[in-house]
Design a protein around this motif. Structure first.
Motif, PDB file in Angstrom:
ATOM      1  N   UNK A 216      46.258  31.128   2.133  1.00  0.00           N
ATOM      2  CA  UNK A 216      47.546  30.890   2.982  1.00  0.00           C
ATOM      3  C   UNK A 216      47.557  31.635   4.477  1.00  0.00           C
ATOM      4  N   UNK A 217      48.453  31.532   4.932  1.00  0.00           N
ATOM      5  CA  UNK A 217      48.540  32.720   6.846  1.00  0.00           C
ATOM      6  C   UNK A 217      48.877  33.806   6.124  1.00  0.00           C
ATOM      7  N   UNK A 218      49.233  33.884   5.043  1.00  0.00           N
ATOM      8  CA  UNK A 218      50.472  34.957   5.091  1.00  0.00           C
ATOM      9  C   UNK A 218      49.292  36.163   3.789  1.00  0.00           C
ATOM     10  N   UNK A 223      36.727  40.594   6.668  1.00  0.00           N
ATOM     11  CA  UNK A 223      36.386  39.297   6.888  1.00  0.00           C
ATOM     12  C   UNK A 223      34.499  39.979   7.491  1.00  0.00           C
ATOM     13  N   UNK A 224      34.015  39.497   7.033  1.00  0.00           N
ATOM     14  CA  UNK A 224      32.369  39.708   7.486  1.00  0.00           C
ATOM     15  C   UNK A 224      31.774  38.564   7.963  1.00  0.00           C
ATOM     16  N   UNK A 225      30.588  39.240   8.868  1.00  0.00           N
ATOM     17  CA  UNK A 225      29.406  38.095   9.967  1.00  0.00           C
ATOM     18  C   UNK A 225      28.749  37.881   8.455  1.00  0.00           C
ATOM     19  N   UNK A 226      28.038  36.691   8.558  1.00  0.00           N
ATOM     20  CA  UNK A 226      26.626  36.412   7.773  1.00  0.00           C
ATOM     21  C   UNK A 226      25.529  37.169   7.590  1.00  0.00           C
ATOM     22  N   UNK A 227      26.016  38.483   8.608  1.00  0.00           N
ATOM     23  CA  UNK A 227      24.741  39.078   7.787  1.00  0.00           C
ATOM     24  C   UNK A 227      25.425  40.479   7.250  1.00  0.00           C
ATOM     25  N   UNK A 228      26.785  40.606   6.558  1.00  0.00           N
ATOM     26  CA  UNK A 228      27.239  41.167   5.554  1.00  0.00           C
ATOM     27  C   UNK A 228      28.082  42.291   5.831  1.00  0.00           C
ATOM     28  N   UNK A 229      28.256  42.368   7.452  1.00  0.00           N
ATOM     29  CA  UNK A 229      28.941  43.414   7.819  1.00  0.00           C
ATOM     30  C   UNK A 229      30.480  42.620   8.115  1.00  0.00           C
ATOM     31  N   UNK A 230      31.257  43.830   7.497  1.00  0.00           N
ATOM     32  CA  UNK A 230      32.766  43.995   8.023  1.00  0.00           C
ATOM     33  C   UNK A 230      32.889  43.486   9.383  1.00  0.00           C
ATOM     34  N   UNK A 231      33.786  43.129   9.396  1.00  0.00           N
ATOM     35  CA  UNK A 231      34.091  42.304  11.214  1.00  0.00           C
ATOM     36  C   UNK A 231      35.839  42.945  11.196  1.00  0.00           C
ATOM     37  N   UNK A 233      39.734  44.070   8.099  1.00  0.00           N
ATOM     38  CA  UNK A 233      40.019  44.799   6.756  1.00  0.00           C
ATOM     39  C   UNK A 233      41.307  44.718   7.148  1.00  0.00           C
ATOM     40  N   UNK A 234      41.381  43.616   5.918  1.00  0.00           N
ATOM     41  CA  UNK A 234      43.499  43.301   5.014  1.00  0.00           C
ATOM     42  C   UNK A 234      43.724  43.325   6.545  1.00  0.00           C
ATOM     43  N   UNK A 235      43.547  41.637   6.606  1.00  0.00           N
ATOM     44  CA  UNK A 235      43.940  41.457   8.234  1.00  0.00           C
ATOM     45  C   UNK A 235      44.305  39.843   7.717  1.00  0.00           C
ATOM     46  N   UNK A 236      46.090  39.524   7.911  1.00  0.00           N
ATOM     47  CA  UNK A 236      46.498  37.888   7.541  1.00  0.00           C
ATOM     48  C   UNK A 236      45.328  37.073   8.200  1.00  0.00           C
ATOM     49  N   UNK A 237      45.544  36.068   7.125  1.00  0.00           N
ATOM     50  CA  UNK A 237      44.250  35.314   7.322  1.00  0.00           C
ATOM     51  C   UNK A 237      44.199  34.572   8.693  1.00  0.00           C
ATOM     52  N   UNK A 238      46.023  34.452   8.682  1.00  0.00           N
ATOM     53  CA  UNK A 238      46.282  33.153  10.234  1.00  0.00           C
ATOM     54  C   UNK A 238      45.749  34.146  11.027  1.00  0.00           C
TER      55      UNK A 238
END
Length: 258
Positions: A216-218, A223-231, A233-238
């Motif tokens: 859900x947007x809230x 979020x990670x890239x396909x190499x496993x690096x975290x892009x 942290x703790x952001x809303x899906x929207x």
């Protein structure tokens, strides 16, 4: 009235004859299609394919059935949908798109399981002269452009799939003054002097989804890239769709941000 009817009939006959006029495309030096732009023609392209991964870009469209008829049902077709970077390595995310067919003037990679040799592509299709390229930017801000070569193109400084290493669609930097990309092939360009290692990542047609399908947007996500690096942290899906276009991993699922 008869005269008008004759003129209309002659015009219709001329247009029909034009659409049936054969257009033979050179897949080496290239063929100018300016005069055929927007015209339906009987098109033939005799394209040399190697067993394994090749590249292809055509000034006309082909359906999935037409591809299978010409090259066999075992052929795979993929398009570039995202790029991810870690240092000097750039991952090229290609996604299966065979069901969509070939779009005119769009660059693709194509897996051919048959024997190396010339294959005949023959369709009745509308010809288009538009430039063929797709540009995507990595999470580090590097622009990666995949081009389709309408005409024979000098290869030095560009990246292409080498015949000796085409089992996994690896794009290799070209440093040979005598290297060329023949017409209907594709290559990748990256601005600047830095040399990169380009690694392909093959995605199934249904392997990538959108963030809206998994959260859900809230919802708060990492979020990670396909190499496993975290892009992120703790952001809303929207807010995921505000990231640079590419492939990301959220909740263990690959998503596409356009």
């Amino acid at each position: 009235m008869k005269k008008l009817f004759c003129i209309i009939a002659m015009t219709a006959f001329a247009l029909t004859a034009w659409s049936q006029k054969p257009l033979n495309l050179s897949t080496y030096n290239g063929t100018s299609v300016d005069r055929y732009d927007g015209v339906q023609c009987d098109v033939t392209a005799n394209r040399y394919l190697y067993t394994g991964w090749n590249t292809i870009s055509l000034p006309f469209a082909m359906t999935e059935q037409e591809i299978d008829d010409a090259l066999g049902s075992g052929v795979k077709l993929e398009k570039l949908v995202g790029v991810t970077q870690q240092g000097t390595e750039i991952v090229l995310n290609f996604q299966d798109c065979k069901k969509e067919g070939i779009e005119a003037n769009k660059p693709y990679i194509l897996y051919y399981p048959g024997e190396t040799g010339t294959k005949k592509l023959h369709v009745n299709a509308t010809v288009a002269k538009n430039e063929s390229k797709v540009t995507l930017t990595t999470d580090c801000g590097v622009a990666v452009t995949m081009h389709g070569a309408a005409m024979k193109t000098d290869g030095k400084g560009l990246y292409g799939i080498l015949v000796i290493n085409n089992s996994d669609a690896n794009f290799t930097s070209i440093d040979n003054d005598k290297a060329f990309f023949y017409a209907t092939r594709c290559y990748i360009s990256i601005p600047g002097e830095q040399e990169f290692t380009l690694t392909p990542n093959h995605l199934g047609a249904g392997e990538v989804t959108s963030i809206n399908e998994i959260a859900a947007a809230s919802d708060i996500v990492d979020v990670y890239n396909v190499l496993g690096m975290r892009m992120a942290h703790n952001i809303k899906a929207g807010d995921v769709n505000n990231l640079a276009p590419g492939i990301y991993v959220v909740k263990g699922r690959k998503i596409l941000v356009k």
